[in-house]
Design an enzyme around this catalytic site. Structure first.
Site, short mmCIF file in Angstrom:
data_model
loop_
_atom_site.label_atom_id
_atom_site.label_comp_id
_atom_site.label_asym_id
_atom_site.label_seq_id
_atom_site.Cartn_x
_atom_site.Cartn_y
_atom_site.Cartn_z
N ARG A 4 -0.63 -0.55 -8.61
CA ARG A 4 -2.04 -0.24 -8.36
C ARG A 4 -2.13 1.29 -8.31
O ARG A 4 -1.50 1.92 -7.46
CB ARG A 4 -2.51 -0.82 -7.03
CG ARG A 4 -3.95 -0.43 -6.69
CD ARG A 4 -4.19 -0.40 -5.19
NE ARG A 4 -3.85 -1.67 -4.59
CZ ARG A 4 -3.35 -1.78 -3.36
NH1 ARG A 4 -3.16 -0.72 -2.60
NH2 ARG A 4 -3.05 -2.95 -2.87
N ASP A 64 0.86 -1.18 0.00
CA ASP A 64 0.00 0.00 0.00
C ASP A 64 0.90 1.24 0.00
O ASP A 64 2.06 1.16 0.39
CB ASP A 64 -0.84 0.06 1.29
CG ASP A 64 -2.00 -0.93 1.28
OD1 ASP A 64 -2.17 -1.64 0.28
OD2 ASP A 64 -2.72 -0.97 2.28
P1 FDA Z 1 -14.14 8.74 -6.02
O1 FDA Z 1 -13.85 9.13 -4.63
O2 FDA Z 1 -14.32 9.80 -7.04
O3 FDA Z 1 -15.38 7.76 -6.02
C1 FDA Z 1 -16.11 7.39 -7.15
C2 FDA Z 1 -17.45 6.86 -6.68
O4 FDA Z 1 -17.27 5.65 -5.95
C3 FDA Z 1 -18.15 7.78 -5.69
O5 FDA Z 1 -18.94 8.73 -6.36
C4 FDA Z 1 -18.97 6.82 -4.87
O6 FDA Z 1 -20.15 6.45 -5.55
C5 FDA Z 1 -18.08 5.62 -4.80
N1 FDA Z 1 -17.22 5.65 -3.59
C6 FDA Z 1 -15.88 5.89 -3.56
N2 FDA Z 1 -15.41 5.79 -2.29
C7 FDA Z 1 -16.49 5.51 -1.52
C8 FDA Z 1 -16.65 5.28 -0.15
N3 FDA Z 1 -15.63 5.32 0.71
N4 FDA Z 1 -17.90 5.00 0.32
C9 FDA Z 1 -18.96 4.93 -0.51
N5 FDA Z 1 -18.85 5.13 -1.85
C10 FDA Z 1 -17.63 5.41 -2.34
N6 FDA Z 1 -5.32 5.04 -1.10
C11 FDA Z 1 -4.06 5.29 -0.69
O7 FDA Z 1 -3.70 6.44 -0.43
N7 FDA Z 1 -3.16 4.25 -0.57
C12 FDA Z 1 -3.49 2.96 -0.88
O8 FDA Z 1 -2.66 2.04 -0.76
C13 FDA Z 1 -4.81 2.70 -1.37
N8 FDA Z 1 -5.21 1.43 -1.72
C14 FDA Z 1 -6.41 1.26 -2.36
C15 FDA Z 1 -6.74 0.02 -2.91
C16 FDA Z 1 -7.91 -0.13 -3.63
C17 FDA Z 1 -8.24 -1.46 -4.27
C18 FDA Z 1 -8.80 0.97 -3.78
C19 FDA Z 1 -10.07 0.85 -4.55
C20 FDA Z 1 -8.51 2.19 -3.19
C21 FDA Z 1 -7.32 2.35 -2.47
N9 FDA Z 1 -7.01 3.58 -1.89
C22 FDA Z 1 -5.72 3.78 -1.45
C23 FDA Z 1 -8.04 4.64 -1.73
C24 FDA Z 1 -8.02 5.67 -2.87
O9 FDA Z 1 -6.88 6.48 -2.77
C25 FDA Z 1 -9.26 6.57 -2.83
O10 FDA Z 1 -9.26 7.30 -1.64
C26 FDA Z 1 -10.58 5.82 -2.94
O11 FDA Z 1 -10.52 4.77 -3.86
C27 FDA Z 1 -11.73 6.79 -3.36
O12 FDA Z 1 -11.48 7.30 -4.63
P2 FDA Z 1 -12.11 6.69 -5.99
O13 FDA Z 1 -11.00 6.52 -6.94
O14 FDA Z 1 -12.86 5.47 -5.70
O15 FDA Z 1 -12.98 7.84 -6.62
#
Ligand code: FDA
Length: 306
Positions: free
Chosen positions: A182, A132
């Protein structure tokens, strides 16, 4: 950063609240949305259920910033067992760890030795170990650890954060290693100078980085789009003219139907299952990602009886 997001991330870091909030029932009930349970058995059972529906998984044992190296050793021992249990259960489940959970705050050499042992165990089972990415002060250390691990073994991946302005430069250094990456947007509270702030700027940085990685990827390296932003995934797919070359990883409990639909459509996908008792800071980062929806959900749990 939005006021709600920065306030929640402040709450996540606040020691007093960190001690008190997890005791409330409504908080414990709200966390259930994001994790199948606190034990490894709970995670294995969830992985089996998702596996039956054609969805591979990834495990992470919640925890970070251990205070002494014996704690880091216990975490390593736990993950060694996790790899064995996954193999014994015949699951397609990889493992992702936080470097500070394995000692990065305390001693880099010991952390590297811990990670090397885990990567060797992953290789023994034909599995993968991922790192991570934590908050900005740990980026250099994590990249250095990854470089050393990757020069020894192919089956290791690292998370990169698109909101950090430095990530494009970091990629230049990483790409000669044929890395497995990732790509995420980034989850921590960081100073304004080092991150892109607006949603549009972060998404555009993410898109560019994904395309750059795919253009320069070698034979071994994988690219996982770690995001729930289905529109962004679609944009990248349209830029590429298909979904070959990348995987999509999402967190357990978020947009799972979209992920299952993608799997059915031929996209390689994985659901990241977190488990463990130390869920508070991790849970608060999830709340901060979607404050309106998640706070409403927590309030509903607060007023619900039983
Ligand atoms: P965004 O926040 O724009 O979300 C898109 C849509 O997804 C939202 O409109 C909502 O519908 C839904 N959604 C997203 N998050 C949600 C939540 N918490 N609850 C409910 N609905 C939600 N970060 C980091 O700094 N270090 C790391 O090692 C990782 N590892 C990691 C692994 C994996 C597999 C994922 C999916 C994410 C991470 N992250 C992470 C977290 C990442 O940085 C980020 O904060 C989250 O994925 C939220 O951003 P999105 O890209 O999903 O887009």
């Amino acid at each position: 950063m939005g006021l709600a997001r920065s306030t929640i991330l402040w709450v996540a870091d606040n020691r007093r609240l960190r001690e008190h909030l997890p005791r409330y029932r409504f908080v414990r009930r709200s966390v259930a949305r994001f994790m199948p349970g606190e034990s490894l058995d709970d995670a294995l059972e969830a992985a089996r259920r998702l596996g039956d529906r054609g969805l591979p998984t990834m495990f992470t044992a919640l925890g970070e910033n251990v205070n002494d190296l014996s704690e880091a050793r216990s975490v390593k021992e736990h993950y060694l067992e996790v790899f064995d249990r996954i193999a014994a259960a015949g699951l397609d489940t990889e493992v992702s760890v936080k470097p500070t959970h394995l000692g990065l705050d305390l001693d880099r050499e010991t952390t590297l030795a811990n990670l090397e042992e885990l990567a060797a165990k992953a290789a023994e089972h034909d599995n993968w170990l991922w790192l991570d990415m934590e908050s900005a002060p740990y980026v250099d250390g994590t990249l250095e650890l990854y470089g050393k691990l990757r020069s020894g073994q192919p089956n290791v991946g690292i998370c990169l954060q698109a909101y950090l302005k430095r990530t494009a430069r970091d990629l230049d250094d990483l790409m000669p290693l044929d890395p497995t990456i990732r790509l995420v947007k980034g989850a921590y509270r960081e100073p304004d100078e080092i991150v892109f702030r607006s949603r549009a700027a972060i998404s555009e940085a993410y898109r560019r980085l994904a395309l750059l990685i795919l253009a320069r990827k070698g034979q071994v390296g994988r690219l996982a789009l770690g995001t729930h932003d289905v529109d962004l995934i679609r944009t990248i797919e349209a830029d590429l003219g298909g979904h070959d070359g990348f995987e999509v990883h999402m967190l357990y409990g978020i947009r799972q139907n979209d992920l299952l639909r993608m799997t059915a459509g031929g996209v390689k996908a994985r659901s990241l299952i977190a488990y463990g008792t130390y869920w508070y800071p991790w849970f608060m980062r999830r709340i901060a990602e979607n404050p309106t929806k998640n706070i409403l959900l927590a309030l509903r749990n607060l007023v619900a009886r039983g």
